[in-house]
Design a protein around this motif. Structure first.
Motif, short mmCIF file in Angstrom:
data_model
loop_
_atom_site.label_atom_id
_atom_site.label_comp_id
_atom_site.label_asym_id
_atom_site.label_seq_id
_atom_site.Cartn_x
_atom_site.Cartn_y
_atom_site.Cartn_z
N ILE B 27 0.74 -1.15 0.14
CA ILE B 27 -0.18 -0.09 -0.07
C ILE B 27 0.97 1.42 0.00
O ILE B 27 0.75 2.23 -0.72
CB ILE B 27 -0.81 0.06 0.91
CG1 ILE B 27 -1.91 -1.21 1.15
CG2 ILE B 27 -1.92 1.24 1.15
CD1 ILE B 27 -2.89 -1.31 0.04
N VAL B 35 3.57 -0.73 4.65
CA VAL B 35 2.24 -0.84 5.05
C VAL B 35 1.66 -1.93 3.90
O VAL B 35 1.68 -1.68 2.81
CB VAL B 35 1.31 0.30 4.94
CG1 VAL B 35 -0.31 -0.39 5.24
CG2 VAL B 35 1.74 1.16 5.96
N ILE B 44 -1.09 -4.23 7.79
CA ILE B 44 0.12 -4.29 8.73
C ILE B 44 1.37 -3.46 8.33
O ILE B 44 1.41 -3.46 7.22
CB ILE B 44 0.37 -5.73 9.05
CG1 ILE B 44 0.89 -6.40 8.04
CG2 ILE B 44 -0.77 -6.40 9.88
CD1 ILE B 44 1.37 -7.96 8.26
N GLY B 45 1.83 -2.88 9.46
CA GLY B 45 3.16 -2.36 9.01
C GLY B 45 4.24 -3.11 9.51
O GLY B 45 4.20 -3.62 10.56
#
Lengths: 609, 414
Positions: B27, B35, B44-45
């Motif tokens: 993303i 991300v 999730i990062g």
């Protein structure tokens, strides 16, 4: 049944409410309320929106088939966040700590930067139309035989009061969601894993207890079947039965598919308006229906009415789909004539849609819009029957049956919660997290340290009173006195109608401390607790119920009682101790510890002999 | 270690993290992490070195077909300026930004095309805190042009933060025979509960109604039951986040639009369609400031407005500032700044004849702003100064109702 041979794969998602001081995204307390205490009501409409990737989720689309108005009850313990009238507060750090603690207990790895997502849910249970959820940790395991795929932190949905009315007190209570891999191979194993995870959750001492505070979703598939998610199994004892019935359902659907294929079954996606045929019908539902559509399912005769779960047929599945359009259900010729529909009417309907004896005809009755929508849904479900088992989200019915809820949601139902900043999980914070003792280990420790038997140890460790028990023991209360009071006495008082909920932990500890100080006999504990629950302060209660008795007075009393029964004592010897104990205890009514009396009695009896 | 420097939003990746191997979509980069949207939909990062690109993003977003319209319906122009009603998630940054075109609004609110035949014009895509007087002027010109070319109503989509300023400014610059409806939403359009659908539908219905003035149409309550129609010169955002944030001050709303029936009810005082001919008076003097007085305010703050053509003061109570501030205001007036007094009470009329302070203000040459809202007085002062710099004329115009922005009588029962 040999579940391994049929390729059963099951996984579970456990949702557990956390006992935090505040909700997950606002500062309201996590308390449930009586709907009569509501102080506000409002209503809204919801509609499906596109994800950030420009797609609409299929499950959300299904819920959109009807425009529904949802009403909400608000309380003096809810705020504008629950009303979807204010942006969320930052993610509650207390809930995060509990979730990470659970992650550490299962050997999972935290996500270093946790992103809160919005999961589209437009059944009305969330005022916003989405549930906020965040993936917090990945990749753990439990010894009961399952890998933990993810641990998530979510907000609880609003409680349905009835129909499309929801209560906002529950909305926003933090939930931890633990998802296992599909590693379970038998119904019993599913239950074992669920029980183990339940124990894990309670070991934190920071989860809510009681009905509805924990819910299991079960994912099930068998070879040749499909993945089905069953929502909201509340009782642990039903889990294996739910699995067994879902396996049976999938097997029946596969058998039906094979037979349909063998028969060359097909769906005639043309609806016939048969309203006129029922002008004089005795069926109340059909008589008042503005429109009745008939649908011919070629080669389906006998199969629509075939049972796939106790009391549920393929027709029930079709009806579940049709209900999404707002109709009450469907009729099909496998179950007709019945419900006021005559054999002549059935024949007329069959003729109207050119149905052969091998065909099944389905009737839907409603307004034009609803009936057409329902007919399309029946066609959809009938087409799915040709493929076998559809992927679905299903809801629990009584006794372990399930009904269709919506298609399995896809990734399109999730998009970022832009009003909440990502939360970092620093390594030092993770390293410093305290891992609580498992309740199972605690039980073993109680048995070893206090000499309790296994059953009592387990009962105590798994009870809600365990935290208080350990506090009491740490305060110097004898373990047996603490456990008896907390497990037995309080329960007995409650059964007698005493308002035990008025007894705070501090009050109970004070009463027990007084026993240990010698200021109260342990026999007086029930009566004193009863008085304290009734509103008396401890001092007054102890004075009234069990005024302390001086050692000298007691000695005089014991001596008198023994003297009065000289013959009995002489004839029974030390065997008279038991009966005499009863006499003395009755006189002192719990003012003196039994052990003190026994010592005195022994001495007096010995002196007489 | 993989080179992830070239990763683009939308690229397919594999994440090897925590002993798992998960497929996902890249993303963006945020807070030092990559991300990734996992197949489950969760973002999730994670550290960048945990991900590997597997496939490039699929080509550009699908082209949306134009929204079919019914030409037999009344013609309404939508002019979009941005704001939450037209917001969408920027999944690069994760923030909500205004980037809808007016056509996207028709797509987002499908019911609109059953009410009117729309043509659309995208004037800006800004959050309304970035609005400028020059854009108010462009907006007034655009609305005027749409009316001249036959629009039977005009809808302006606008961020809610400064919507009342724009509505007031346009009210003064424009004489309109048709409804000019400002509309926005308080909860972003990307959420299923957004108020954008109901506000948009009610605004469209108001735009084809018998109304003939500039107004704001927004939720009247927290429920989805009706929208209120507020006069553009009498409306104010009175809550940071609630749907029913907008309120008419000093008068009852012009009317309501019920939902979902869309029945429009207009008050007797609402100006009716066709009352006037379209006209544009788009001169503004933007050298006008506004200041809120507070106890202990350093009079030097007022010196900061030296050289301004106009200053609106939001005073206490009936319209007061401290003695020290009065001296500075007197100096401003002497140097040619028109100073108008309004009240931070918002409700009620300024009256500087009751206390000495007020009388001193009048002696200093401060103009009483009657029962005008401070922001309305400010946009009006810009407009008045755009027409004349004669102090007497400025004073007369400021104390005369031009667009219903002030009343001769203070209504009771509100």
């Amino acid at each position: 049944m040999d579940y391994k041979a049929i390729g059963l794969k099951a996984g579970i998602e456990i949702h557990q409410q956390l006992d935090t001081r505040e909700k997950l995204f606002c500062h309201c307390p996590t308390v449930l309320r009586d709907v009569l205490d509501r102080n506000g009501e409002f209503f809204r409409y919801l509609r499906a929106t596109e994800s950030e990737l420009g797609e609409i989720d299929r499950a959300a689309e299904e819920e959109m088939k009807q425009v529904r108005q949802f009403a909400y009850y608000a309380y003096d313990t809810t705020c504008l966040v629950e009303n979807d009238e204010e942006p969320p507060a930052p993610l509650n750090p207390e809930a995060m700590e509990i979730c990470l603690t659970l992650a550490k207990m299962t050997g999972a790895t935290p996500v270093p930067s946790v992103h809160v997502m919005r999961k589209l849910v437009i059944d009305g249970s969330n005022t916003s139309g989405f549930q906020r959820t965040a993936l917090v940790a990945l990749g753990g395991s439990v010894p009961a035989g399952a890998r933990i795929e993810t641990l998530c932190l979510e907000e609880e949905a609003a409680q349905r009061v009835e129909g499309d009315v929801f209560s906002l007190d529950r909305l926003g209570i933090p939930l931890v969601e633990i998802t296992t891999a599909p590693d379970m191979r038998t119904p019993e194993q599913v239950r074992e894993v669920a029980a183990y995870i339940g124990m894990l959750l309670r070991s934190t001492g920071r989860v809510k207890r009681g009905l509805g505070t924990i819910r299991q979703d079960i994912n099930i598939s068998i070879a040749g079947g499909a993945r089905v998610e069953i929502k909201g199994v509340q009782e642990l004892d039903l889990i294996d039965e739910v699995v067994r019935r879902e396996v049976a359902r999938q097997q029946h659907l596969i058998a039906i598919r094979d037979e349909l294929r063998a028969r060359g079954a097909a769906i005639h996606a043309v609806y016939f308006d048969v309203t006129g045929l029922f002008a004089a019908t005795k069926s109340a539902i059909l008589k008042k229906a503005p429109l009745i559509l008939a649908l011919r399912l070629i080669g389906f005769a006998g199969l629509v009415g075939r049972e796939i779960q106790p009391g549920r047929r393929l027709g029930s599945e079709m009806a579940d789909y049709a209900k999404k359009c707002g109709v009450g259900g469907i009729f099909h010729t496998d179950e007709l004539p019945a419900y006021g529909v005559t054999a002549e009417e059935v024949e007329a309907v069959r003729e109207a849609c050119h149905a052969d004896p091998g065909d099944c005809v389905v009737l839907v009755a409603a307004s034009r819009k609803k009936a057409e929508c329902a007919a399309q849904q029946v066609v959809r479900r009938a087409l799915l029957a040709l493929d076998g088992v559809p992927e679905e989200t299903r809801k629990m019915l009584e006794e372990g049956n399930t009904a269709y809820m919506r298609p399995l949601p896809g990734a399109a139902r999730m998009y970022p919660e832009t009003d909440v900043l990502p939360v970092a999980v620093p390594q030092a914070y993770w390293d410093g997290l305290f891992v609580p003792e498992l309740l199972s280990s605690k039980a073993e420790r109680f048995a070893a340290e206090y000499g309790f038997d296994d059953q009592l140890s387990r009962q105590l460790a798994f009870s809600e009173q365990c935290v208080l028990f350990e506090r009491a023991v740490a305060d110097g209360i004898r373990p047996m006195l603490a456990s008896r009071t907390l497990l037995a006495t309080i329960r007995e008082l409650k059964r007698d109608g005493v308002a035990v909920e008025r007894l705070t932990d501090a009050m109970i500890l004070q009463v027990l401390a007084r026993v240990e100080d010698g200021g109260l006999a342990k026999e007086a504990v029930p009566d004193v607790l009863r008085a304290v629950a009734g509103g008396k302060d401890l001092e007054t209660a102890a004075e009234e119920i069990a005024p302390p008795i001086a050692v000298d007075d007691l000695a005089v009393l014991v001596r008198r009682i023994v003297a009065e029964r000289e013959d009995f004592v002489k004839s029974r010897g030390m065997g008279s101790l038991g009966p005499l104990m009863g006499v003395v205890m009755k006189e002192v009514r719990g003012r003196v510890d039994g052990k003190v009396i026994a010592d005195l009695l022994k001495r007096e009896i010995a002196a007489m002999l | 270690m993989t080179d992830t420097a070239g990763l683009q939003s939308g690229d397919q990746v594999r994440c090897r993290y925590a002993g798992t191997d998960l497929a996902g979509t890249f993303i963006t980069r945020r807070d030092g992490y990559a991300v990734v949207k996992l197949e489950s939909g969760y973002n999730i990062g994670i550290p960048e070195d945990a991900i590997t690109a597997t496939a490039a993003a699929s080509a550009a977003a699908p082209v949306m077909p134009p929204v079919p319209q019914n030409p037999d319906l009344p013609s309404v122009a939508i002019i979009s300026t941005g704001g939450t009603i037209a917001s969408r998630i920027d999944y690069r940054t994760g923030a909500v930004t205004s980037q809808f075109s007016a056509d996207d609004i028709l797509r987002a609110i499908p019911g609109l095309t059953g009410i009117a035949s729309f043509r659309s014009r995208q004037l800006a895509t800004i959050l309304s805190e970035n609005m400028q007087p020059a854009l108010w002027q462009e907006l007034a010109r655009a609305i005027h042009a749409e009316i001249r070319s036959g629009a039977g109503g005009v809808i302006v989509t606008h961020g809610t933060d400064t919507m009342s300023y724009s509505a007031a400014a346009v009210s003064f610059m424009l004489e309109t025979p048709v409804p000019v409806v400002f509309v926005g939403s308080q909860r972003s359009a990307d959420r299923p509960s957004s108020d954008n659908v109901m506000n948009g539908m009610c605004a469209a219905q108001a735009a084809i109604s018998d109304l003939g003035e500039v107004c704001v149409v927004m939720h009247a309550s927290t429920s989805d039951d009706r929208c209120a129609i507020h006069r553009g010169t009498r409306v104010r955002k009175m809550h940071t986040s609630r749907r029913d944030a907008f309120a008419s001050i000093g008068m009852a709303p012009l009317g309501t639009v019920a939902y979902p029936s869309l029945d429009v009810t207009l008050s007797p005082g609402a100006v009716r369609r066709g009352t006037t001919e379209p006209a544009l008076h788009d001169a503004l003097d933007d050298r006008v400031g506004m200041v809120t007085f507070y106890p202990g305010m350093d009079p030097a703050v007022i010196d900061g407005f030296a050289g301004y053509q106009g200053l609106v003061v939001s005073g206490t109570g009936l319209g007061h500032v401290s003695a020290g501030c009065i001296r500075q205001l007197a100096a401003l007036v002497r140097d040619g700044t028109a100073v108008v007094m309004t009240s931070q009470c918002l409700n009620g009329r300024v009256c500087d004849r009751v206390y000495d302070t007020g009388r001193d203000l009048l002696a200093a040459g401060v103009i009483e702003g009657e029962d005008m809202l401070p922001e309305v007085a400010m946009t009006k002062l810009m407009w008045v100064l755009g027409r004349t710099d004669d102090p007497d004329e400025v004073r007369d115009l400021m104390r005369t109702s031009l667009r219903g922005e002030l009343g001769r009588c203070s209504a009771h029962g509100l």
